[in-house]
Enzyme design. Structure first.
Site, PDB file in Angstrom:
ATOM      1  N   LYS A 168     -13.460  -9.490   9.971  1.00 18.62           N
ATOM      2  CA  LYS A 168     -13.304  -8.036   9.848  1.00 18.62           C
ATOM      3  C   LYS A 168     -14.875  -7.655   9.246  1.00 18.62           C
ATOM      4  CE  LYS A 168      -9.626  -4.994   7.807  1.00 18.62           C
ATOM      5  NZ  LYS A 168      -8.444  -5.248   6.683  1.00 18.62           N
TER       6      LYS A 168
HETATM    7  O1  G3P Z   1      -6.598  -3.459   4.459  1.00 13.23           O
HETATM    8  C1  G3P Z   1      -7.097  -2.161   5.269  1.00 13.23           C
HETATM    9  C2  G3P Z   1      -6.239  -1.270   4.779  1.00 13.23           C
HETATM   10  O2  G3P Z   1      -5.202  -1.263   5.439  1.00 13.23           O
HETATM   11  C3  G3P Z   1      -6.119  -0.979   3.079  1.00 13.23           C
HETATM   12  O3  G3P Z   1      -5.487   0.219   3.068  1.00 13.23           O
HETATM   13  O4  G3P Z   1      -3.908   0.722   1.197  1.00 13.23           O
HETATM   14  O5  G3P Z   1      -6.084  -0.091   0.415  1.00 13.23           O
HETATM   15  O6  G3P Z   1      -5.747   2.073   1.738  1.00 13.23           O
HETATM   16  P1  G3P Z   1      -5.405   0.620   1.371  1.00 13.23           P
END
Ligand code: G3P
Length: 218
Positions: free
Chosen positions: A87
């Site tokens: 990533k």
């Molecule tokens: O992991 C990437 C993404 O899904 C993170 O989302 O919930 O931290 O905005 P969030």
């Protein structure tokens, strides 16, 4: 549509795997920190454990931001297991690294994407996946679903093979809307996937069936 569970929590991953609906896992440095994992060796061992729990792709995020360091760290992460996907954040050196990985058969997930322009760069660099963050866009009162629609349309116009991995999912509605728009993958906390189960008419209907079944058996 592929379902990835967005967590580094082993119990949640196992519950999702046991449901039989999960195709992979995504993590990020915040999700890893949430599990209280300390030290590089322990972090990489945790990625290995996750990679052994699912057959599909597991995203492990680099924390380097300079090209050469991203490449070195990414190659180390990719070597942990065959299903580890590196990533990489949407930054200039990240785009350069995505292009390098693409030419060297290392699968990648370009993360922290918030615009169609960024998604275009990720596809041009040959990213395996692009992760537009729907929820964080919604959080500032824009509409994250508009971005998913634009990226899906843009990629279809030119036949880009980068998969749209809708991320930062906040609700079951995000999941169904992404499916309607043709996102290739959603990555979500288990709670949103489980939220897809819920409908009051299902509960009401089952209660009636069971009550009537009981009558037939009394
Ligand atoms: O992991 C990437 C993404 O899904 C993170 O989302 O919930 O931290 O905005 P969030």
């Amino acid at each position: 549509m592929k379902f990835f569970v967005d967590t580094a929590n082993l119990e949640q991953i196992q519950e999702a795997v046991d449901l039989g609906i999960i195709d992979g896992v995504t993590t990020n440095p915040s999700l890893m920190a949430k599990e209280g994992i300390k030290g590089e060796a322990a972090i990489r061992a945790h990625y290995k454990t996750i990679a052994e729990m699912v057959e599909g792709d597991v995203s492990a995020e680099v924390i380097s931001t300079e090209f050469k360091d991203i490449v070195k760290e990414g190659e180390e992460l990719a070597a942990i297991a065959p299903n580890i996907v590196v990533k990489v954040p949407m930054i200039k050196d990240g785009v350069k690294a995505l292009s390098h990985f693409s030419k060297n058969d290392i699968k990648t997930n370009c993360t922290l994407v918030f615009s169609s322009g960024q998604a275009l760069l990720a596809a041009k660099a040959g990213a395996t996946y692009v992760s537009p963050f729907i929820g964080r866009i919604d959080d500032i009162s824009w509409d994250g679903m508009d971005l998913i629609e634009d990226i899906v349309d843009m990629y279809a116009n030119y036949g880009f093979i980068t998969e749209v991995l809708a991320a930062s999912i906040r609700s079951p509605l995000h999941i169904t809307k992404c499916a309607l728009m043709g996102a290739d993958v959603v990555t979500s906390p288990l709670s949103a996937f489980l939220g897809l189960l819920n409908h009051p008419l299902t509960d009401k209907g089952l209660a009636k069936f069971l009550a009537d079944a009981k009558k037939s058996r009394s």
